[in-house]
Design a protein around this motif. Structure first.
Motif, PDB file in Angstrom:
ATOM      1  N   GLY A   1       0.805  -1.208   0.000  1.00 35.75           N
ATOM      2  CA  GLY A   1       0.000   0.000   0.000  1.00 35.75           C
ATOM      3  C   GLY A   1       0.839   1.259   0.000  1.00 35.75           C
ATOM      4  N   TRP A   2       0.238   2.334   0.487  1.00 39.70           N
ATOM      5  CA  TRP A   2       0.866   3.661   0.546  1.00 39.70           C
ATOM      6  C   TRP A   2       1.381   3.866   1.965  1.00 39.70           C
ATOM      7  CZ3 TRP A   2       3.047   7.079  -2.266  1.00 39.70           C
ATOM      8  CH2 TRP A   2       3.052   8.441  -2.002  1.00 39.70           C
ATOM      9  N   THR A   3       2.714   3.781   2.108  1.00 35.53           N
ATOM     10  CA  THR A   3       3.299   3.772   3.443  1.00 35.53           C
ATOM     11  C   THR A   3       4.712   4.330   3.399  1.00 35.53           C
ATOM     12  OG1 THR A   3       3.750   2.351   5.357  1.00 35.53           O
ATOM     13  CG2 THR A   3       4.207   1.413   3.185  1.00 35.53           C
TER      14      THR A   3
ATOM     15  N   ARG B   1      -6.563   5.156   7.287  1.00 31.31           N
ATOM     16  CA  ARG B   1      -7.042   6.541   7.304  1.00 31.31           C
ATOM     17  C   ARG B   1      -6.600   7.238   8.580  1.00 31.31           C
ATOM     18  NH1 ARG B   1     -13.274   8.594   6.240  1.00 31.31           N
ATOM     19  NH2 ARG B   1     -12.746  10.807   6.027  1.00 31.31           N
ATOM     20  N   GLY B   2      -6.116   8.466   8.418  1.00 29.48           N
ATOM     21  CA  GLY B   2      -5.642   9.250   9.553  1.00 29.48           C
ATOM     22  C   GLY B   2      -4.154   9.109   9.790  1.00 29.48           C
ATOM     23  N   GLN B   3      -3.506   8.150   9.073  1.00 30.86           N
ATOM     24  CA  GLN B   3      -2.065   7.961   9.254  1.00 30.86           C
ATOM     25  C   GLN B   3      -1.256   8.500   8.074  1.00 30.86           C
ATOM     26  OE1 GLN B   3      -0.899   4.005  10.429  1.00 30.86           O
ATOM     27  NE2 GLN B   3      -2.711   3.732  11.741  1.00 30.86           N
ATOM     28  N   HIS B   4      -1.910   8.641   6.936  1.00 30.81           N
ATOM     29  CA  HIS B   4      -1.237   9.155   5.744  1.00 30.81           C
ATOM     30  C   HIS B   4      -2.249   9.985   4.948  1.00 30.81           C
ATOM     31  CE1 HIS B   4       2.011   6.310   6.542  1.00 30.81           C
ATOM     32  NE2 HIS B   4       1.132   5.312   6.551  1.00 30.81           N
TER      33      HIS B   4
ATOM     34  N   LYS C   1       4.136  20.498   0.617  1.00 26.09           N
ATOM     35  CA  LYS C   1       2.802  20.254   0.062  1.00 26.09           C
ATOM     36  C   LYS C   1       2.269  21.423  -0.769  1.00 26.09           C
ATOM     37  CE  LYS C   1       0.246  21.724   4.199  1.00 26.09           C
ATOM     38  NZ  LYS C   1      -0.713  21.289   5.232  1.00 26.09           N
ATOM     39  N   GLU C   2       3.018  22.537  -0.809  1.00 24.36           N
ATOM     40  CA  GLU C   2       2.564  23.677  -1.603  1.00 24.36           C
ATOM     41  C   GLU C   2       3.549  23.952  -2.726  1.00 24.36           C
ATOM     42  OE1 GLU C   2      -0.301  24.870  -1.307  1.00 24.36           O
ATOM     43  OE2 GLU C   2      -0.889  24.222   0.691  1.00 24.36           O
ATOM     44  N   PRO C   3       3.096  24.265  -3.953  1.00 24.30           N
ATOM     45  CA  PRO C   3       1.675  24.225  -4.342  1.00 24.30           C
ATOM     46  C   PRO C   3       1.212  22.789  -4.585  1.00 24.30           C
ATOM     47  CG  PRO C   3       3.009  24.784  -6.233  1.00 24.30           C
ATOM     48  CD  PRO C   3       3.960  24.679  -5.069  1.00 24.30           C
ATOM     49  N   ASN C   4      -0.075  22.549  -4.393  1.00 22.41           N
ATOM     50  CA  ASN C   4      -0.605  21.207  -4.649  1.00 22.41           C
ATOM     51  C   ASN C   4      -1.912  21.309  -5.412  1.00 22.41           C
ATOM     52  OD1 ASN C   4      -3.077  20.886  -2.802  1.00 22.41           O
ATOM     53  ND2 ASN C   4      -1.508  21.635  -1.368  1.00 22.41           N
ATOM     54  N   ASN C   5      -2.316  20.201  -5.982  1.00 20.08           N
ATOM     55  CA  ASN C   5      -3.556  20.135  -6.759  1.00 20.08           C
ATOM     56  C   ASN C   5      -4.634  19.367  -6.016  1.00 20.08           C
ATOM     57  OD1 ASN C   5      -2.603  21.533  -9.099  1.00 20.08           O
ATOM     58  ND2 ASN C   5      -1.399  19.712  -9.600  1.00 20.08           N
ATOM     59  N   GLY C   6      -4.493  19.344  -4.681  1.00 16.92           N
ATOM     60  CA  GLY C   6      -5.503  18.664  -3.884  1.00 16.92           C
ATOM     61  C   GLY C   6      -4.885  17.624  -2.979  1.00 16.92           C
ATOM     62  N   ILE C   7      -5.425  17.512  -1.778  1.00 22.86           N
ATOM     63  CA  ILE C   7      -4.977  16.514  -0.818  1.00 22.86           C
ATOM     64  C   ILE C   7      -6.137  15.568  -0.524  1.00 22.86           C
ATOM     65  CG2 ILE C   7      -4.144  16.119   1.535  1.00 22.86           C
ATOM     66  CD1 ILE C   7      -2.763  18.815   1.418  1.00 22.86           C
ATOM     67  N   MET C   8      -5.856  14.288  -0.593  1.00 21.42           N
ATOM     68  CA  MET C   8      -6.873  13.273  -0.325  1.00 21.42           C
ATOM     69  C   MET C   8      -6.469  12.475   0.906  1.00 21.42           C
ATOM     70  SD  MET C   8      -7.445  12.091  -4.275  1.00 21.42           S
ATOM     71  CE  MET C   8      -5.672  12.121  -4.518  1.00 21.42           C
ATOM     72  N   ASP C   9      -7.478  12.062   1.662  1.00 18.24           N
ATOM     73  CA  ASP C   9      -7.166  11.362   2.909  1.00 18.24           C
ATOM     74  C   ASP C   9      -8.226  10.316   3.265  1.00 18.24           C
ATOM     75  OD1 ASP C   9      -9.278  12.985   3.541  1.00 18.24           O
ATOM     76  OD2 ASP C   9      -8.255  14.121   5.105  1.00 18.24           O
ATOM     77  N   SER C  10      -8.810   9.704   2.263  1.00 18.72           N
ATOM     78  CA  SER C  10      -9.893   8.742   2.519  1.00 18.72           C
ATOM     79  C   SER C  10      -9.380   7.382   2.979  1.00 18.72           C
ATOM     80  CB  SER C  10     -10.744   8.556   1.258  1.00 18.72           C
ATOM     81  OG  SER C  10     -10.024   7.827   0.260  1.00 18.72           O
ATOM     82  N   GLY C  11      -8.105   7.095   2.710  1.00 20.10           N
ATOM     83  CA  GLY C  11      -7.566   5.770   2.985  1.00 20.10           C
ATOM     84  C   GLY C  11      -7.696   4.827   1.808  1.00 20.10           C
TER      85      GLY C  11
END
Length: 311
Positions: free
Chosen positions: A177-179, A205-208, A223-233
């Motif tokens: 996964g993403w870690t 979710r909540g860890q990355h 993180k700037e500039p960015n095109n959006g941050i997602m955190d749904s897991g």
């Protein structure tokens, strides 16, 4: 497959349907006695698919389809059917001579209420048709070309749908996964990311999180500039455009120290094999390249065919 067969049928049948003419027998006089139907029919080009409409007061006349002998003798036998609705419509389904009479009293023998026509097939050459045949033939050819273009477009859409079906869902890091502490450069190596593919980032979710950044932010893990941050897991990103794409995690030092960052190069389906970013494409990317080449050849063949037709 069904839609292809329907389109093929449309190409074969629609020109005749579109060009079909509804002839009102006798025009404003209708179907009656003491009218010269030979003169009315003269110069008209009756074609397969056309319709004859016989208008008359119901109960005063009728329409009998007969053969040549019955036509000459004004007798209703043998016949291929009698209609008496007062607005009889007869579709000319086959080429050849057609004969119609009224069987009421002496309407045919004395009143001249009889009609003979010759029906031509749409595919007959200009020399076999009446003077106006060249116009209808050219229109038919034009419709065939037009409908052929529609069919070609449908086939192209079909191929594009197959190309879309080849789109791949890439689970970033696969079972890891993403870690943090994972080599995403090594994971991405050898993969052929194409427009239409999807990246799936799985993590607790909540860890990355996943931030879409530019090249500079990627290098500096900012993180700037960015095109959006997602955190749904379970973040899904469809690769909509070609080019380089950069993703990082902005939690703490996950990017700078933990190496939680991903860079990929996305190719367009229309790019030639020599422009592909990966030197050793996988079997799936080879199939997609073949699909792209097939589309290019297909479109080229259509264009060449139209040039031949127009010339």
């Amino acid at each position: 497959m069904a839609h292809k067969l329907a389109l093929l049928l449309a190409v074969a049948v629609l020109p005749a349907i579109v060009l079909a003419t509804d002839y009102v027998v006798g025009d404003d006089k209708g179907w009656t006695i003491n009218f010269d139907y030979n003169a009315w029919a003269q110069g008209k080009e009756f074609m397969v698919g056309d319709t004859l409409t016989f208008n008359y007061p119901k109960g005063v006349h009728n329409v009998v389809k007969v053969n040549g002998t019955a036509f000459e003798n004004c007798i209703k036998e043998p016949n291929n059917g009698i209609t008496d609705s007062g607005s009889d419509k007869i579709t000319l389904a086959t080429p050849g001579n057609k004969w119609y009479i009224c069987a009421f009293g002496q309407h045919c023998a004395t009143g001249g209420q009889k009609l003979m026509i010759t029906v031509s097939d749409m595919v007959m050459g200009p020399s076999a048709n009446a003077p106006s045949s060249s116009t209808r033939t050219n229109m038919a050819k034009g419709l065939d070309i037009f409908l052929g273009a529609i069919l070609a477009l449908a086939l192209l859409v079909d191929l594009l749908m197959k190309a879309i079906a080849l789109a791949t869902d890439y689970v970033v890091g696969e079972d890891k996964g993403w870690t943090i502490d994972f080599d995403y450069n090594a994971w991405a190596e050898g993969k052929d990311f194409m427009v239409g593919d999807t990246l799936i980032f799985n993590y607790p979710r909540g860890q990355h999180n996943v931030a879409k950044v530019n090249g500079s932010a990627f290098q500096s893990c900012t993180k700037e500039p960015n095109n959006g941050i997602m955190d749904s897991g379970n973040d899904k990103i469809t690769l909509a455009t070609p080019g380089n794409k950069w993703y990082i995690c902005t939690f703490g030092q996950h990017c700078a120290v933990g190496g939680q960052k991903l860079k990929i190069s996305v190719s367009d389906m229309s790019m030639s094999p020599g422009m592909q970013p990966t030197p050793n494409p996988t079997a799936q990317s080879s199939a997609r390249t073949n699909m792209a080449n097939g589309l290019a050849i297909f479109l080229g063949a259509i264009f060449a065919s139209f040039l031949v037709i127009l010339n």
